[in-house]
Design a protein around this motif. Structure first.
Motif, mmCIF file in Angstrom:
data_model
loop_
_atom_site.group_PDB
_atom_site.id
_atom_site.type_symbol
_atom_site.label_atom_id
_atom_site.label_comp_id
_atom_site.label_asym_id
_atom_site.label_seq_id
_atom_site.Cartn_x
_atom_site.Cartn_y
_atom_site.Cartn_z
ATOM 1 N N THR A 91 0.847 -1.187 0.000
ATOM 2 C CA THR A 91 0.000 0.000 0.000
ATOM 3 C C THR A 91 0.885 1.241 0.000
ATOM 4 O OG1 THR A 91 -0.159 0.000 2.416
ATOM 5 C CG2 THR A 91 -1.913 -1.131 1.219
ATOM 6 N N THR A 92 0.290 2.336 -0.461
ATOM 7 C CA THR A 92 1.077 3.566 -0.637
ATOM 8 C C THR A 92 0.436 4.760 0.061
ATOM 9 O OG1 THR A 92 -0.091 4.011 -2.696
ATOM 10 C CG2 THR A 92 1.986 2.812 -2.874
ATOM 11 N N GLY A 183 14.299 -4.302 -4.756
ATOM 12 C CA GLY A 183 14.082 -2.904 -5.115
ATOM 13 C C GLY A 183 12.796 -2.836 -5.918
ATOM 14 N N PHE A 184 12.855 -2.294 -7.105
ATOM 15 C CA PHE A 184 11.644 -2.174 -7.933
ATOM 16 C C PHE A 184 11.652 -3.288 -8.967
ATOM 17 C CE2 PHE A 184 8.385 1.149 -9.143
ATOM 18 C CZ PHE A 184 7.682 0.307 -9.982
ATOM 19 N N ILE A 185 10.799 -4.303 -8.740
ATOM 20 C CA ILE A 185 10.669 -5.440 -9.647
ATOM 21 C C ILE A 185 9.329 -5.257 -10.382
ATOM 22 C CG2 ILE A 185 10.844 -7.946 -9.833
ATOM 23 C CD1 ILE A 185 13.127 -6.696 -8.113
ATOM 24 N N GLN A 186 9.325 -5.430 -11.680
ATOM 25 C CA GLN A 186 8.101 -5.160 -12.453
ATOM 26 C C GLN A 186 7.110 -6.315 -12.332
ATOM 27 O OE1 GLN A 186 8.523 -2.443 -15.951
ATOM 28 N NE2 GLN A 186 10.406 -3.613 -16.205
ATOM 29 N N ASP A 195 3.389 6.475 -13.643
ATOM 30 C CA ASP A 195 4.590 6.517 -14.480
ATOM 31 C C ASP A 195 5.672 7.361 -13.816
ATOM 32 O OD1 ASP A 195 3.387 4.897 -16.289
ATOM 33 O OD2 ASP A 195 2.828 6.504 -17.692
ATOM 34 N N GLN A 196 5.253 8.425 -13.117
ATOM 35 C CA GLN A 196 6.229 9.275 -12.433
ATOM 36 C C GLN A 196 6.961 8.498 -11.339
ATOM 37 O OE1 GLN A 196 7.180 12.512 -13.224
ATOM 38 N NE2 GLN A 196 8.817 11.902 -11.815
ATOM 39 N N ALA A 197 6.199 7.692 -10.598
ATOM 40 C CA ALA A 197 6.828 6.893 -9.530
ATOM 41 C C ALA A 197 7.843 5.917 -10.122
ATOM 42 C CB ALA A 197 5.753 6.137 -8.748
ATOM 43 N N ALA A 203 15.425 6.507 -11.768
ATOM 44 C CA ALA A 203 16.440 7.540 -11.496
ATOM 45 C C ALA A 203 17.217 7.236 -10.214
ATOM 46 C CB ALA A 203 15.762 8.901 -11.396
ATOM 47 N N ALA A 204 16.543 6.569 -9.250
ATOM 48 C CA ALA A 204 17.193 6.266 -7.965
ATOM 49 C C ALA A 204 18.015 4.978 -8.022
ATOM 50 C CB ALA A 204 16.126 6.151 -6.873
#
Ligand SMILES: NC(=O)c1ccc[n+]([C@@H]2O[C@H](COP(=O)([O-])OP(=O)(O)OC[C@H]3O[C@@H](n4cnc5c(N)ncnc54)[C@H](O)[C@@H]3O)[C@@H](O)[C@H]2O)c1
Length: 245
Positions: A91-92, A183-186, A195-197, A203-204
């Motif tokens: 959740t965000t 990290g960020f796994i699709q 898309d911004q997130a 970028a990070a």
């Protein structure tokens, strides 16, 4: 050739219907494991391809329910050799919008679920001479996350502490316990992000890309296997350098 030693072993994958768990199930099938696949998503679970697996059992199990998990472990065809515990929710919500129900649900699934499965499989592993447990934390446990809610970050930091406790307790009993912080796994988990997130995550990330599920699942399979026979109590970052311990 590296030998995972997982051929013929009973490996339980939770959260197997989607994302990293689904990718782990496919890899484990290729290793000839005996698969137990759990999720709450019945259709997704039924669709998991398991080519090469020695056997496959699928069950609808809500990891947040202690009694359900214990009963489902008892119903397995023997002691579990390894668990790859991927079931989780994300959740965000910003802090002011986190209500008690959402706090409780995220903690119940992500943290109590990790406890439930670990406690349920441990006796069989001890009787069997040992086993391996791989839990899932998150980048959010390391840093608070890019968009993660308070309960998500807290639950995943809890998984990291649980991993260390289980490693202290389980090591003398032959149970290896480790944790992966993706990290960020699709995966579908991230479908709620803008898309911004996603651009912020790229970028990070020093590797300047997001990962595909097998890139994370392969590390879980290695940790579950004899290839990691002396790896214990580790928090492994699989994040393209997004956070470096
Ligand atoms: N994808 C990422 O970028 C990322 C980042 C950090 C951490 N993680 C962690 O990795 C793990 C796997 O995530 P994913 O990206 O594959 O997610 P996903 O949403 O693709 O898959 C999670 C699976 O867990 C299942 N599930 C949810 N609640 C459950 C419950 N109560 N009982 C049983 N099954 C349940 C879902 O049905 C789903 O099939 C999770 O613990 C997640 O928090 C993922």
């Amino acid at each position: 050739m590296l030998d995972s030693g997982l051929g013929g072993r009973l490996v339980l994958v939770t959260g197997a219907a989607s994302g990293i768990g689904l990718a782990a199930a496919k890899i484990l099938g290729g290793e000839g494991a005996r698969l137990a696949l759990w999720d709450v998503n019945a259709d997704g679970l039924e669709a998991v391809p398991t080519d090469g697996a020695a056997s496959v059992e699928r069950a609808i199990v809500d990891l947040s329910d202690t009694t359900t998990v214990a009963t489902a472990v008892d119903a397995l065809p023997g002691p579990v050799d390894a668990v790859i515990h991927c079931a989780g929710i994300y959740t965000t919500s910003p802090l002011p919008e986190v209500d008690e129900a959402s706090w409780d649900r995220v903690l119940d699934v992500n943290l109590k679920g990790a406890f439930n499965i670990s406690q349920a499989v441990a006796p069989g592993m001890i009787e069997n001479g040992g086993g391996a447990i791989v839990l899932f934390g998150s980048f959010a446990a390391r840093t608070g996350g890019l968009r993660a809610s308070a309960p998500y970050a807290a639950s995943k930091a809890g998984v990291a502490g649980l991993t260390k406790h289980l490693a202290q307790w389980g090591g003398p009993n032959g149970i290896r316990v480790n944790c992966i912080h993706p990290g960020f796994i699709q995966t579908p988990m991230n479908a709620i992000l803008s898309d911004q997130a996603k651009a912020d995550a790229v970028a990070a990330t020093p590797l300047r890309r997001l990962a595909d599920p097998p890139e994370c699942a392969a590390m879980a399979v290695v940790l579950a296997s004899q290839l990691a026979s002396f790896v214990h109590g580790v928090e492994l970052d699989v994040n393209g350098g997004m956070y470096m311990a």
